[in-house]
Write a protein that holds these residues in place. Sequence first.
Motif, short mmCIF file in Angstrom:
data_model
loop_
_atom_site.label_atom_id
_atom_site.label_comp_id
_atom_site.label_asym_id
_atom_site.label_seq_id
_atom_site.Cartn_x
_atom_site.Cartn_y
_atom_site.Cartn_z
N ILE A 90 0.83 -1.20 0.00
CA ILE A 90 0.00 0.00 0.00
C ILE A 90 0.87 1.26 0.00
CG2 ILE A 90 -1.68 1.34 1.33
CD1 ILE A 90 -2.84 -1.34 2.30
N ILE A 91 1.91 1.24 0.83
CA ILE A 91 2.83 2.38 0.90
C ILE A 91 3.51 2.59 -0.45
CG2 ILE A 91 4.96 3.25 1.96
CD1 ILE A 91 4.13 1.75 4.52
N GLN A 92 3.94 1.46 -1.06
CA GLN A 92 4.59 1.55 -2.37
C GLN A 92 3.65 2.15 -3.42
OE1 GLN A 92 7.93 0.54 -3.26
NE2 GLN A 92 7.29 1.81 -4.99
N ALA A 93 2.38 1.72 -3.39
CA ALA A 93 1.41 2.24 -4.35
C ALA A 93 1.16 3.73 -4.15
CB ALA A 93 0.09 1.47 -4.23
N LYS A 94 1.06 4.16 -2.91
CA LYS A 94 0.84 5.58 -2.62
C LYS A 94 2.02 6.43 -3.06
CE LYS A 94 -2.41 4.97 1.22
NZ LYS A 94 -2.66 5.20 2.66
N ILE A 95 3.23 5.92 -2.88
CA ILE A 95 4.42 6.66 -3.31
C ILE A 95 4.44 6.79 -4.83
CG2 ILE A 95 6.94 6.57 -3.44
CD1 ILE A 95 6.94 5.39 -0.65
N ASP A 96 4.07 5.68 -5.51
CA ASP A 96 4.02 5.73 -6.97
C ASP A 96 3.00 6.77 -7.44
OD1 ASP A 96 5.92 3.77 -7.13
OD2 ASP A 96 4.48 2.13 -7.36
N ASN A 97 1.84 6.83 -6.78
CA ASN A 97 0.83 7.82 -7.13
C ASN A 97 1.33 9.23 -6.86
OD1 ASN A 97 -1.01 5.86 -7.90
ND2 ASN A 97 -1.97 5.74 -5.87
N LEU A 98 2.07 9.37 -5.77
CA LEU A 98 2.62 10.68 -5.42
C LEU A 98 3.57 11.17 -6.50
CD1 LEU A 98 2.92 12.95 -3.27
CD2 LEU A 98 4.81 11.60 -2.29
N ILE A 99 4.42 10.27 -6.99
CA ILE A 99 5.39 10.65 -8.01
C ILE A 99 4.69 10.98 -9.33
CG2 ILE A 99 7.35 9.82 -9.39
CD1 ILE A 99 8.21 8.17 -6.98
N ASN A 100 3.66 10.16 -9.66
CA ASN A 100 3.01 10.32 -10.96
C ASN A 100 2.02 11.49 -11.01
OD1 ASN A 100 4.36 8.07 -11.97
ND2 ASN A 100 2.76 6.67 -11.23
N GLU A 101 1.37 11.81 -9.89
CA GLU A 101 0.30 12.80 -9.91
C GLU A 101 0.73 14.20 -9.48
OE1 GLU A 101 -2.96 11.33 -7.63
OE2 GLU A 101 -3.21 9.51 -8.87
N TYR A 102 1.84 14.31 -8.80
CA TYR A 102 2.25 15.62 -8.29
C TYR A 102 3.65 15.97 -8.80
CZ TYR A 102 -1.64 14.94 -5.07
OH TYR A 102 -2.88 14.70 -4.54
N ASP A 103 3.83 17.27 -8.94
CA ASP A 103 5.17 17.75 -9.31
C ASP A 103 5.99 17.89 -8.05
OD1 ASP A 103 4.52 17.92 -11.99
OD2 ASP A 103 3.74 19.97 -11.78
N ILE A 104 7.10 17.19 -8.01
CA ILE A 104 7.99 17.25 -6.84
C ILE A 104 9.37 17.69 -7.28
CG2 ILE A 104 6.73 15.50 -5.52
CD1 ILE A 104 8.76 13.45 -6.43
N ASN A 105 10.05 18.38 -6.38
CA ASN A 105 11.38 18.87 -6.71
C ASN A 105 12.41 17.76 -6.53
OD1 ASN A 105 11.94 18.73 -3.92
ND2 ASN A 105 11.07 20.79 -3.62
N ASP A 106 13.64 18.08 -6.82
CA ASP A 106 14.72 17.07 -6.76
C ASP A 106 14.93 16.55 -5.35
OD1 ASP A 106 15.08 17.38 -9.45
OD2 ASP A 106 16.78 18.77 -9.26
N LYS A 107 14.85 17.40 -4.35
CA LYS A 107 15.06 16.98 -2.97
C LYS A 107 13.96 16.01 -2.55
CE LYS A 107 15.66 18.70 1.73
NZ LYS A 107 15.72 19.90 2.60
N GLN A 108 12.71 16.35 -2.91
CA GLN A 108 11.59 15.48 -2.58
C GLN A 108 11.70 14.14 -3.33
OE1 GLN A 108 8.44 18.14 -3.73
NE2 GLN A 108 8.05 18.82 -1.60
#
Length: 416
Positions: free
Chosen positions: A227-245
């Motif tokens: 579940i954690i892995q899936a949420k992280i994948d969604n976070l990467i795919n759906e939101y713009d994150i900077n290099d540090k994040q």
Amino acid sequence: MSKKITLIKKTSKTFLLTGFVLAFLSSVALYFYTKYLLKNEVEEVLYSTEARVSDALKHQNIIYSLPPVTEVEIVKTLKNKLLKDTIIYDPSQDEMELFRELSTFKKINGANYKITVRNLVVESENFLFAIVLSNIIIFLLAFLFLFYFNTKRNLKLWKPFFMNLEQMKRFSLTSKKMLTLVESDVLEFSELKNEITLLTNKVKTDYENLKQFTENISHEIQTPLAIIQAKIDNLINEYDINDKQFSQVTSIQKDIQRLKQLNKKITILTKIDNNQFINIENVQLTVLINEKIKNFKEMQFTNILHSSKQELMVTMDSYLADILINNLISNAIKHGKKREEEILIYTTESTLTISNFGDTALVNPESLFLRFYRESKAAQSTGLGLAIVKKICDFYGFTLSYDYKEQKHVFSIHFK
């Protein structure tokens, strides 16, 4: 360690030894006691004969010497009586015979007499040996009968114990077959049977609970990690994150993968401890090694070389064989000196050797196969790979060893 013998042989040996010692001691005691009685009897006859001769002399009856049994002679002086054994020629037997001799000196009717009476001892000795020999024969016959009866009785008496022992030898935690023990009319054996039944039932219950707990905890850990892995994948795919994040999220993903590997390896160790790998088959380790090398080369690990003198075939669970080879090669890759340095694998009919370059020998080689031990602090290492290798080798009776020579870490497994 002293040689082990069966219970029946042990008790029979003790019975035999005790019987022979008693037979010997009783025969010796009987010999000397009978000899003492016969000697007293002979001496009693001598004193009785001497008294009759003295009485005859007092009444002036004519006494004739009858050598060697009775001799009467007149002497000048009186001496003390003398009782001894003597050897005298017996004209009637034409041989030397052993006699018991009594010599007394008495003054009778004004004359000094020496009265000598003798009794043949040879017949007494023959009688003595006949008694002792008869005792030995009777004792041995009785002893052999008792030994045979005692052995047969013990075998019947201990039969429930031996049958239950055989049942215990075949007892297996993984078997669904119930343990059936034999009842006995002996109180101690009956109590032992009841205690064994309670103990084995408790052990099987604990084993099933532990097995179920291991499976449940493994499943429960895998679910939240997924579940954690899936949420992280969604976070990467759906939101713009900077290099540090992105770097932090990537680190979290690595930790999740590490937790998954850790959970998988702990589950494997637990299953080996619980003897859950019961599928036995002939595994071509030579072929398996070549397949693993091909897979690693696809991941750009092209420095692995395999040299085989003969085909290596091992009887074991194929899944554990796969883990064994994979962990050894992975360990060599992780702890190699340089990526371009060669990792050498050599197999024979009964051995496997894998070596990789290293700058220095291990500081604590005796701790190498302990769980969670890491010689280096590499983040990618769980410290369980070699522990699983050791557990698999111990499970099947293989000999695993480590050595450092010519700047190489060398792991060897002897399969026979």
